[in-house]
Design an enzyme around this catalytic site. Structure first.
Site, PDB file in Angstrom:
ATOM      1  N   GLU A  74       0.880  -1.160   0.000  1.00 54.69           N
ATOM      2  CA  GLU A  74       0.000   0.000   0.000  1.00 54.69           C
ATOM      3  C   GLU A  74       0.928   1.223   0.000  1.00 54.69           C
ATOM      4  O   GLU A  74       1.858   1.289   0.818  1.00 54.69           O
ATOM      5  CB  GLU A  74      -0.877   0.017   1.257  1.00 54.69           C
ATOM      6  CG  GLU A  74      -1.850   1.174   1.220  1.00 54.69           C
ATOM      7  CD  GLU A  74      -2.722   1.312   2.472  1.00 54.69           C
ATOM      8  OE1 GLU A  74      -2.632   0.471   3.378  1.00 54.69           O
ATOM      9  OE2 GLU A  74      -3.491   2.291   2.515  1.00 54.69           O
TER      10      GLU A  74
ATOM     11  N   ARG B 144       5.029 -12.581   9.668  1.00 52.86           N
ATOM     12  CA  ARG B 144       5.712 -11.287   9.551  1.00 52.86           C
ATOM     13  C   ARG B 144       7.086 -11.420  10.169  1.00 52.86           C
ATOM     14  O   ARG B 144       7.295 -12.184  11.104  1.00 52.86           O
ATOM     15  CB  ARG B 144       4.971 -10.217  10.367  1.00 52.86           C
ATOM     16  CG  ARG B 144       3.735  -9.689   9.800  1.00 52.86           C
ATOM     17  CD  ARG B 144       3.193  -8.603  10.705  1.00 52.86           C
ATOM     18  NE  ARG B 144       3.692  -7.301  10.316  1.00 52.86           N
ATOM     19  CZ  ARG B 144       3.121  -6.564   9.366  1.00 52.86           C
ATOM     20  NH1 ARG B 144       2.059  -6.990   8.738  1.00 52.86           N
ATOM     21  NH2 ARG B 144       3.625  -5.393   9.053  1.00 52.86           N
TER      22      ARG B 144
ATOM     23  N   LYS C 223       4.611   0.383   8.888  1.00 55.54           N
ATOM     24  CA  LYS C 223       4.608   1.693   8.235  1.00 55.54           C
ATOM     25  C   LYS C 223       3.937   2.742   9.109  1.00 55.54           C
ATOM     26  O   LYS C 223       4.382   3.866   9.204  1.00 55.54           O
ATOM     27  CB  LYS C 223       3.886   1.601   6.885  1.00 55.54           C
ATOM     28  CG  LYS C 223       4.752   0.986   5.815  1.00 55.54           C
ATOM     29  CD  LYS C 223       4.224   1.348   4.439  1.00 55.54           C
ATOM     30  CE  LYS C 223       3.843   0.129   3.655  1.00 55.54           C
ATOM     31  NZ  LYS C 223       2.430  -0.084   3.490  1.00 55.54           N
TER      32      LYS C 223
HETATM   33  P1  ATP Z   1       2.427  -1.717   8.026  1.00 59.22           P
HETATM   34  O1  ATP Z   1       3.887  -2.026   8.204  1.00 59.22           O
HETATM   35  O2  ATP Z   1       2.139  -0.271   8.175  1.00 59.22           O
HETATM   36  O3  ATP Z   1       1.517  -2.625   8.780  1.00 59.22           O
HETATM   37  P2  ATP Z   1       1.989  -3.413   5.894  1.00 59.22           P
HETATM   38  O4  ATP Z   1       2.921  -4.371   6.501  1.00 59.22           O
HETATM   39  O5  ATP Z   1       0.544  -3.753   5.883  1.00 59.22           O
HETATM   40  O6  ATP Z   1       2.197  -1.997   6.494  1.00 59.22           O
HETATM   41  P3  ATP Z   1       1.792  -3.476   3.082  1.00 59.22           P
HETATM   42  O7  ATP Z   1       2.223  -2.430   2.144  1.00 59.22           O
HETATM   43  O8  ATP Z   1       0.372  -3.740   3.248  1.00 59.22           O
HETATM   44  O9  ATP Z   1       2.493  -3.104   4.447  1.00 59.22           O
HETATM   45  O10 ATP Z   1       2.566  -4.823   2.785  1.00 59.22           O
HETATM   46  C1  ATP Z   1       2.976  -5.254   1.518  1.00 59.22           C
HETATM   47  C2  ATP Z   1       3.336  -6.707   1.599  1.00 59.22           C
HETATM   48  O11 ATP Z   1       4.450  -6.888   2.458  1.00 59.22           O
HETATM   49  C3  ATP Z   1       2.196  -7.520   2.183  1.00 59.22           C
HETATM   50  O12 ATP Z   1       2.092  -8.728   1.464  1.00 59.22           O
HETATM   51  C4  ATP Z   1       2.624  -7.756   3.605  1.00 59.22           C
HETATM   52  O13 ATP Z   1       2.069  -8.932   4.085  1.00 59.22           O
HETATM   53  C5  ATP Z   1       4.147  -7.814   3.491  1.00 59.22           C
HETATM   54  N1  ATP Z   1       4.780  -7.414   4.741  1.00 59.22           N
HETATM   55  C6  ATP Z   1       4.583  -6.275   5.420  1.00 59.22           C
HETATM   56  N2  ATP Z   1       5.283  -6.243   6.552  1.00 59.22           N
HETATM   57  C7  ATP Z   1       5.984  -7.400   6.599  1.00 59.22           C
HETATM   58  C8  ATP Z   1       6.902  -7.974   7.536  1.00 59.22           C
HETATM   59  N3  ATP Z   1       7.243  -7.336   8.665  1.00 59.22           N
HETATM   60  N4  ATP Z   1       7.403  -9.194   7.253  1.00 59.22           N
HETATM   61  C9  ATP Z   1       7.069  -9.830   6.125  1.00 59.22           C
HETATM   62  N5  ATP Z   1       6.213  -9.347   5.209  1.00 59.22           N
HETATM   63  C10 ATP Z   1       5.666  -8.157   5.429  1.00 59.22           C
END
Ligand code: ATP
Ligand code: MG
Length: 561
Positions: free
Chosen positions: A35, A262, A272
Site C-alpha cells: 500500500e 511477519r 509503516k
Molecule cells: P504496516 O507495516 O504499516 O503494517 P503493511 O505491513 O501492511 O504496512 P503493506 O504495504 O500492506 O504493508 O505490505 C505489503 C506486503 O508486504 C504484504 O504482502 C505484507 O504482508 C508484506 N509485509 C509487510 N510487513 C511485513 C513484515 N514485517 N514481514 C514480512 N512481510 C511483510
C-alpha cells in the site's frame, strides 16, 4: 542473486504440489502488493525477496501492485519511493499495477452482487453496525437494511458513487452470514464513501473499495496464481475465497491465498504506521533517516542490496512470528562490506603526534593497499609528515603489557608507514593530553624491504597527516530504541523507548584520497568500521554515516548485561 537453496520452504512446497496436481509452470504468477502509505521497511524485504525470488526460481512474472484504496493515507511520493527501493534491491517486476486501475471493474462486479441479492446498502452509523457484529462466541444480528430491495440498493449505490451523500451515511456490505464463526464473514463492508482526492484517480471517485473486496479480485484480474501475504490475513482467507466465488469463471486461474509470518527486527519497529509516527513527531529526520529500518534508511546508512537479500534469505520464511536480532542484519552488511569496501584511514577523536626527528616542512607519499584481502583492489598514496593525528584512545602515558597501542617509551607501527616511539607528552591545565612527542625510525618504512621494515612490533595504528587531513562530518548511530521490542508493551507507547542518544555528530580527520568521494560510496575506516557518504554532503563538507563497526560489540555488551 544469492546461491540457490537446496531445501524448499513451505510455500514452495505448496507450489510444487500444485504443479503436480495440474497447474502448469507457465501459469505461475506472483505479485508484491504494497500500500503506498509509507516507505518500505526491512520486513517488506522479506516479502519482496520471497515473491521475486519465486519469480526467478520458476521463471514466472511478478507484478508490482499498489494496493491504493485509501486516498486518505496514500501519496505519489510513496509510490515513487517503493519503486525505487524494489529496483535498488535488484528486482524487476513484470508490470506495474494499481488496484485503482480496477475501480470500474470492481464497481461493475459490486453492482452484479447487488443484483444477485448478495450485497446491500447499510445506512446505519458505524457504531450501530459494531453493536450488531456480535462476539467470536455470539452470533451477530441483522441490520434493519439487510433485506432492502435490489432496486433501492442499486439506486442508493449509484447515488453514493455520484457523490450525493456525506461520508459515513451509507456503506455497501456483502450479504454473507451474520452468525459465521469467522467475524470477518459477518456482512463485511465492500465500499465506503470518502470525499477525498486520490493520487491517481483524482476526484473521479468518492466511494472506495475495501481491502478485502479489492485484493482477491485484483489477484484474479491479474491472474496471479499464488497470493502470499502475512499471517494477519489468515482469517481473511474465507472472505478472499467468498469474493472470488462471486466472479470466478471456469478455465481461468483461481488465485490462492497462503500466509507466512511477519518478520520483526529487534530494537526497532517494522510497521509503516509506526514508522510514520517517528517521522511525523520528528524523532527522526525523514523516512530515509539512517536510523530507520526502512530500505531507504538502510541504503543511506550504507547497506548494500546484496546484504539485505542475504539477510532475508538467511532468515527465510516461517509459519510463526519471532524476533530477529538486528545483529544478524549487521552481520550481513559487515560480511559484504568486508569484501567490497576499500580501506582508508580516518581519525575520529584526534590526538596530535609530533615526530621530533622528522624534518619540518617535509612530506612523503606512502603506498597503501586499498584492500589487503583483494589483490585486484589496487593501491593509493597517503601523505606522511611531521605532525600526525592518531586516536586519543590509542595513547596512554602508562599501561600494562596487554595495551598494544602507544605508551610512553613504547613502540607501534603506523599503518603503511614507520615505527614510532613515544618519548613525552604535553597536557593542558585539566590534565588532558594534548600532544605526544615521538621519534620515528627512518629505516622501518613498510614495504621498503629493509630488515627494519620487517621488524615486528605489537601494535599497528591508523593515522592521518595533520596538514593534509580532510575535515568531515561523521554521524555515528546507536540503536533507535533502548528496548528489544518497543511495540510490545501493554502499558507503554513504543515512542517511550526511543534512545535519546541514537545520533552523535563529530568531526573526523580523513586521508585526502577521500576528497572526491561520491554519495553512497562505502569505505572501511581501518580499525573503526564501515562508513558511507551521506547525501547531505556538499563540495565544502563531506558527511559520512557510520554503517556498522568492525566487530559485534553489541553481543558483548548484552552478554555482560
Ligand atoms: P504496516 O507495516 O504499516 O503494517 P503493511 O505491513 O501492511 O504496512 P503493506 O504495504 O500492506 O504493508 O505490505 C505489503 C506486503 O508486504 C504484504 O504482502 C505484507 O504482508 C508484506 N509485509 C509487510 N510487513 C511485513 C513484515 N514485517 N514481514 C514480512 N512481510 C511483510
Ligand atoms: Mg497491511
Amino acid at each position: 542473486m544469492s546461491e540457490e537453496r537446496e531445501s524448499l520452504n513451505f510455500l514452495e512446497h505448496i507450489i510444487e504440489e500444485d504443479l503436480q496436481t495440474g497447474y502448469k509452470k507457465a501459469q505461475l504468477r506472483f505479485r508484491f502488493p504494497p500500500e503506498p502509505n509509507g516507505y518500505l521497511h526491512i520486513g517488506h524485504a522479506s516479502s519482496i525477496c520471497l515473491n521475486f525470488g519465486l519469480g526467478l526460481r520458476y521463471g514466472a512474472p511478478v507484478n508490482l501492485r499498489f494496493d491504493d484504496t485509501n486516498p486518505a493515507k496514500e501519496e505519489q511520493e510513496f509510490v515513487d519511493a517503493i519503486k525505487r527501493d524494489v529496483e535498488w534491491l535488484g528486482y524487476h517486476w513484470d508490470t506495474e499495477r494499481y488496484a485503482s486501475d480496477y475501480f470500474d471493474q470492481l464497481y461493475d462486479w459490486a453492482v452484479l452482487l447487488i443484483k444477485e441479492g448478495k450485497a446491500y446498502i447499510d445506512s446505519q452509523s458505524s457504531e450501530e453496525m459494531a453493536t450488531q457484529k456480535g462476539t467470536p462466541t455470539e452470533a451477530g444480528s441483522a441490520s434493519p437494511f439487510r433485506n432492502r430491495a435490489v432496486e433501492e440498493n442499486l439506486e442508493l449505490f449509484e447515488s453514493m458513487k455520484a457523490g450525493k451523500f456525506e461520508e459515513g451515511t451509507h456503506v455497501l456490505r456483502a450479504k454473507i452470514d451474520m452468525s459465521s464463526s469467522n467475524m470477518l464473514m459477518r456482512d463485511p463492508i465492500m465500499y465506503r464513501i470518502l470525499h477525498k482526492a486520490h493520487h491517481r484517480t483524482n476526484t473521479d471517485w468518492c466511494i472506495y473499495p475495501m481491502y478485502d473486496w479489492t485484493h482477491g479480485e485484483s489477484d484474479y484480474i491479474e491472474q496471479v496464481s499464488h497470493s502470499f501475504c502475512t499471517l494477519e490475513f489468515a482469517m481473511h482467507r474465507d472472505l478472499y475465497d467468498w469474493f472470488l466465488d462471486q466472479v470466478y469463471e471456469e478455465n481461468k486461474m483461481r488465485p490462492k491465498q497462503r500466509e507466512f509470518a511477519r518478520r520483526n527486527l529487534s530494537h526497532t519497529v517494522v510497521s509503516k504506521r509506526k514508522l510514520a509516527k517517528l517521522v511525523e513527531s520528528g524523532v527522526v529526520s525523514s523516512w530515509d533517516d539512517p536510523r530507520m529500518p526502512t530500505i531507504s534508511g538502510l541504503r543511506r546508512r550504507g547497506y548494500t542490496p546484496q546484504s539485505i537479500r542475504n539477510f532475508a534469505d538467511t532468515i527465510g520464511i516461517a509459519k510463526r512470528e519471532n524476533l530477529i536480532d538486528v545483529s544478524l542484519l549487521e552481520f550481513h552488511v559487515r560480511d559484504h562490506l568486508n569484501k567490497i569496501a576499500p580501506r582508508v584511514m580516518g581519525v575520529l577523536n584526534p590526538l596530535k603526534v609530533v615526530l621530533t626527528n622528522y624534518p619540518e616542512g617535509e612530506e612523503e607519499w606512502l603506498e597503501a593497499e586499498n584492500n589487503p584481502g583483494d589483490e585486484n583492489a589496487g593501491s593509493r598514496k597517503v601523505p606522511f609528515s611531521r605532525e600526525l593525528y592518531i586516536e586519543q584512545e590509542d595513547f596512554k602515558e602508562e599501561a600494562n603489557r596487554k595495551f598494544f597501542r602507544l605508551k610512553l617509551g613504547g613502540e607501534v607501527r603506523l599503518k603503511n608507514g614507520y615505527i614510532i616511539k613515544a618519548d613525552s607528552c604535553t597536557k593542558d591545565t585539566n590534565g588532558n593530553i594534548t600532544e605526544v612527542q615521538c621519534t620515528y625510525d627512518p629505516k622501518s618504512k613498510s614495504g621498503s624491504g629493509s630488515e627494519e621494515s620487517l621488524r615486528k612490533v605489537k601494535g599497528t595504528l591508523h593515522w592521518v597527516s595533520v596538514k593534509h587531513a580532510l575535515e568531515a562530518e561523521i554521524r555515528i548511530y546507536d540503536r533507535l530504541f533502548t528496548d528489544e521490542s518497543p511495540d510490545t508493551h501493554k502499558d507503554k507507547d513504543f515512542i517511550d523507548f526511543v534512545n535519546p542518544e541514537s545520533l552523535e555528530v563529530i568531526t573526523g580527520y580523513l586521508e585526502p584520497s577521500l576528497k572526491n568521494v561520491q554519495i553512497e560510496d562505502r569505505v572501511q575506516f581501518q580499525r573503526l568500521g564501515y562508513f558511507c557518504v551521506d547525501p547531505d554532503s556538499t563540495a565544502e563538507k563531506i558527511v559520512f554515516n557510520k554503517t556498522v563497526g568492525l566487530r559485534d560489540t553489541w553481543a558483548k555488551i548484552t552478554e555482560k548485561g
